[in-house]
Scaffold this motif. Structure first.
Motif, mmCIF file in Angstrom:
data_model
loop_
_atom_site.group_PDB
_atom_site.id
_atom_site.type_symbol
_atom_site.label_atom_id
_atom_site.label_comp_id
_atom_site.label_asym_id
_atom_site.label_seq_id
_atom_site.Cartn_x
_atom_site.Cartn_y
_atom_site.Cartn_z
ATOM 1 N N ARG A 177 0.818 -1.207 0.000
ATOM 2 C CA ARG A 177 0.000 0.000 0.000
ATOM 3 C C ARG A 177 0.861 1.270 0.000
ATOM 4 N NH1 ARG A 177 -5.359 1.223 2.253
ATOM 5 N NH2 ARG A 177 -5.665 -0.944 2.871
ATOM 6 N N TYR A 178 2.000 1.201 0.677
ATOM 7 C CA TYR A 178 2.820 2.407 0.858
ATOM 8 C C TYR A 178 4.262 2.178 0.421
ATOM 9 C CZ TYR A 178 -0.953 3.660 4.105
ATOM 10 O OH TYR A 178 -2.164 3.940 4.666
ATOM 11 N N GLU A 179 4.902 3.300 0.125
ATOM 12 C CA GLU A 179 6.342 3.280 -0.107
ATOM 13 C C GLU A 179 6.991 3.929 1.110
ATOM 14 O OE1 GLU A 179 9.420 5.532 -3.034
ATOM 15 O OE2 GLU A 179 7.385 5.219 -3.793
ATOM 16 N N LEU A 180 8.150 3.417 1.520
ATOM 17 C CA LEU A 180 8.818 3.987 2.695
ATOM 18 C C LEU A 180 10.074 4.726 2.240
ATOM 19 C CD1 LEU A 180 8.532 0.867 5.031
ATOM 20 C CD2 LEU A 180 6.995 2.831 4.915
ATOM 21 N N SER A 181 10.245 5.931 2.703
ATOM 22 C CA SER A 181 11.404 6.723 2.298
ATOM 23 C C SER A 181 12.169 7.155 3.547
ATOM 24 C CB SER A 181 10.919 7.945 1.515
ATOM 25 O OG SER A 181 11.951 8.863 1.373
ATOM 26 N N VAL A 182 13.426 6.719 3.629
ATOM 27 C CA VAL A 182 14.227 7.013 4.834
ATOM 28 C C VAL A 182 14.991 8.315 4.619
ATOM 29 C CG1 VAL A 182 16.026 6.168 6.388
ATOM 30 C CG2 VAL A 182 14.459 4.556 5.293
ATOM 31 N N GLY A 183 14.833 9.238 5.563
ATOM 32 C CA GLY A 183 15.529 10.521 5.477
ATOM 33 C C GLY A 183 16.916 10.427 6.090
#
Lengths: 249, 508
Positions: free
Chosen positions: B31-37
């Motif tokens: 459902r989602y994409e995860l983006s690490v800062g």
């Protein structure tokens, strides 16, 4: 809470890009900022990656059946929220007229009043027309930023708008025209850019250049300063924001 | 979920590598994409007043780099810190703006000072929907205390919902809580740091109990006041804010009152020996406090001028500040003197001894009943003798007796039925307010005459300044007259059957 409307009777003159970039600049200064995308085409909503849908649509929102707070969406940027567009906004004129002719031109102003404790600045991105929605916007705004393409016809439209506002009773917004899509390769553009601001106090010398980096906003789906902060166009919007901020006090 | 959710990570610190969050959110990747800062490292100095005024209102103020950050208010605020700022600082030393407005009421006239300093490592995972729009943020924070003591990192994982996307944040929170790694945290990073350093412990002064020997009870209360004197000493000497001196003086006044009312319970003439010493401390602190009060009120007084301009009082303010500087030097010398140190040390030692060896045949409860009755009777007698024509000295004497009753009630509060206690205190406070207004009017008008003469003897102020001071004098005299007018009604109420019945009900 101050209200800034990006407005022009004509379409395709840079209203949405101005509203988006100015709202982003406002939020960057720490001001709690809201952008209301009143255009059913939903371009500003698209640029912030928000779905163009408001539960209950224009009718419930304008009729006060659903609280305006319930429709607000956070953008990806601190201090900046969005009231998205909805396709039913195409009927907003009818929804506004339902309220009775006398109050119909102040309905948006009244709705925005509900948010006065929550935001410092509200930007209105308006559809191109001279309609009841536009009249509401003109009554709600403290500052009207008007993009003008440096052409004779565009200048004539700006004059018409100023004349129209001149007939307003009581409170009138501060008009702040600025050049949009300016192309210095064209002699007519160059001529108007140099003469109009000296002739009229309500037209700024700030010109947003016609550059593809601005068109890229639809690809990047972000304000210009996010992906091209050093571009001449981003700097021009910064300059425009400085002028608007001064008008807001 | 409309507010941020704090979670505790059960595993070892990861230096803010959010791997465990990514693992736990795997079920949501369809459902989602995860983006690490990027990882952020910062030093944060958390600030509060000595009496935790910000924390009590749920506000967290921290100095991070060149910014001052306020959390707990809506919205969070961050502003550049004036380069010249040093801590402690009072509200007027902060830059004007929304952040200062956000803390002004909570800070009042108190200064904020560093409570803990931490090194914080954090990273953020943005949860994006199919449009690439951020719909929730998960922040991994590890903060280790550097001052006042080094501690292990406090780890918190916070799920931040975004307006209009709370369902997505709910899904993220549920996914994290479904695993063994995370559990809801009762406290934030800041509270965790305070706990790690032991600063969150409520002050645990030993309380008075009903069956405690009377001498131990009296010494226990006095030791509490001695602690308050000690706790406010450094702040008074450093002039962090005017409340340190005020609180120190209140503790001294309470000590003197209790010595007078219950000092006979202490052994070996302790009360007789120490009463004059505490009177010396009271006298030492009075001139500075009087000037503090004047200066705190001066802006408001200047604005109240009806004939003169507020600026007319500027030379008066300057005179007060010069006087204050001189009096403060005397005060600081006194508080740093061997005499004061010996007094406080000797006093605390003597009280500890009483607490350890006390063996009074009567209990605290018996003593409370006897002494509250005695002091209440004295107040009653004095109050009944007051008429509209009574000299000011009689009104002041009544005020002193009322203060004694207030202090003795406060000492024995743990032994009183709470509701009756509150009602009695309310009755008494109403009377004390009127008496206080009467006294303030007189003290301030007397002082004003002295200041005017001093100024005439010195730099000879402008006529406008003296006229402005004259207007203030009239205001103080009027305040005193109004208080006297109100006094009759306040006394009638206090001497009525209801108050008496409540006091009787209070007594064991």
């Amino acid at each position: 809470m101050k209200t800034v409307a990006s407005y022009n009777i004509k379409g395709g003159v840079g209203k949405t890009t101005a509203a988006v970039n100015l709202a982003y600049a406002s939020a960057l200064t720490g001001r709690r900022t809201l952008l209301w995308d009143l255009d059913p085409q939903g371009a500003a909503t698209y640029l912030f990656r928000v779905k163009p849908r408001v539960k209950g649509g224009s009718q419930k929102l304008i009729g006060g059946k659903r609280p305006i707070e319930a429709a607000l969406k956070a953008t990806d940027f601190e201090n900046l929220d969005l009231l998205p567009a909805d396709f039913t906004y195409r009927n907003m004129d009818l929804d506004l007229a339902r309220d009775g002719a006398k109050k119909a031109v102040r309905t948006l102003s009244k709705l925005l009043g509900e948010l006065s404790g929550e935001y410092d600045v509200v930007f209105l991105d308006t559809p191109p027309s001279l309609s009841l929605v536009s009249e509401n916007v003109l009554h709600a705004a403290d500052v009207l930023v008007v993009p003008i393409i440096p052409t004779v016809l565009a200048q004539r439209t700006f004059d018409q708008l100023v004349d129209f506002l001149g007939d307003f009773d009581g409170r009138r917004p501060e008009v702040h025209g600025f050049f949009s899509m300016a192309d210095r390769r064209k002699s007519l553009h160059r001529k108007l850019l140099s003469t109009l601001p000296t002739e009229r106090s309500d037209v700024s010398a700030t010109a947003i250049p016609a550059l593809s980096v601005i068109e890229q906003m639809a690809v990047e789906r972000a304000p210009l300063a996010v992906y091209a902060p050093q571009s001449p166009a981003a700097r021009a919007y910064d300059a425009l924001w400085a002028e608007v901020a001064e008008l807001l006090g | 979920m409309s507010t941020s959710l704090n979670l505790r990570w059960q595993g070892r610190p990861t230096r803010a590598e959010p791997g465990p969050v990514l693992d736990c959110l795997q079920p949501l990747v369809r459902r989602y994409e995860l983006s690490v800062g990027p990882r952020r490292v910062r030093t944060a100095t958390y600030l509060d007043t000595v009496d935790w005024r910000l924390r009590r209102r749920g506000l967290v103020l921290s100095h991070e780099g060149d910014s001052l950050v306020l959390n707990g208010s809506s919205p969070a605020r961050s502003e550049k810190v004036p380069a010249e700022i040093t801590w402690p600082a009072r509200v007027e030393q902060l830059a004007p703006g929304p952040l200062r407005d956000g803390v002004a009421e909570a800070m009042w006239i108190r200064a904020v000072a560093p409570k803990v300093c931490s090194r914080t490592v954090s990273s953020e995972v943005a949860v994006l929907n199919e449009d690439g729009k951020t719909v929730a943020r998960v922040e991994w924070t590890e903060a280790a205390c550097l001052e006042p003591a080094r501690t292990d990192p406090v780890v918190r994982v916070t799920v931040h919902p975004l307006r209009g996307y709370t369902r997505d944040a709910d899904r993220v929170a549920r996914a994290l809580l479904r695993t063994d790694g995370f559990e809801p945290a009762e406290s934030s990073v800041y509270e965790g740091l305070l706990r790690a350093t032991g600063l969150d412990d409520a002050e645990t002064r030993p309380g008075i109990t009903a069956d405690m020997p009377a001498d131990v009870a009296v010494a226990t209360a006095l030791l509490g006041f001695a602690d308050a004197i000690r706790d406010n000493l450094d702040g008074t000497i450093a002039d962090i804010d005017t409340e340190f001196l005020h609180d120190l003086r209140v503790a001294v006044r309470r000590t003197r009152s209790l010595l007078k009312i219950c000092g006979d319970q202490l052994p070996s003439r302790l009360a007789e020996r120490y009463a004059p010493r505490f009177k010396w401390v009271g006298d030492l602190t009075t001139p500075t406090r009087d000037l503090d009060v004047y200066l705190l009120e001066l802006d408001e007084l200047a604005r109240s001028l009806t004939v003169g301009e507020p600026g007319d009082l500027d030379p008066f303010g300057e005179h007060l500040r010069e006087e204050l500087a001189r009096e403060r030097r005397t005060l600081v010398r006194g508080l740093r003197s061997k005499r004061f140190t010996a007094l406080l040390d000797g006093w605390r030692t003597a009280l500890h001894k009483v607490i350890e060896t006390g063996k009074s045949p009567i209990t605290a409860e018996q003593l409370a009943g006897e002494r509250i009755r005695q002091v209440a009777k004295r107040v009653d007698r004095k109050a009944r003798a007051i008429t509209p024509d009574s000299p000011a000295a009689d009104v002041h004497a009544l005020r002193k007796r009322c203060k004694e009753l207030r202090y003795v009630l406060e000492v024995f509060k743990p032994l009183c039925p709470p509701e009756t206690y509150r009602a009695v205190l309310k009755d008494l406070k109403r009377l004390q307010d009127v008496l206080g207004s009467f006294q303030d009017g007189e003290v301030q008008s007397d002082k004003l005459r002295v200041y005017a003469q001093d100024m005439l003897d010195g730099k000879r102020p402008r006529a406008a300044t003296l006229l402005g001071m004259g207007e203030l004098l009239a205001r103080f005299v009027r305040q005193q007259q109004e208080a006297r007018h109100e006094l009759t009604g306040a006394l009638e109420k206090f001497l009525g059957a209801k108050t008496h019945a409540r006091i009787r009900e209070l007594l064991p």
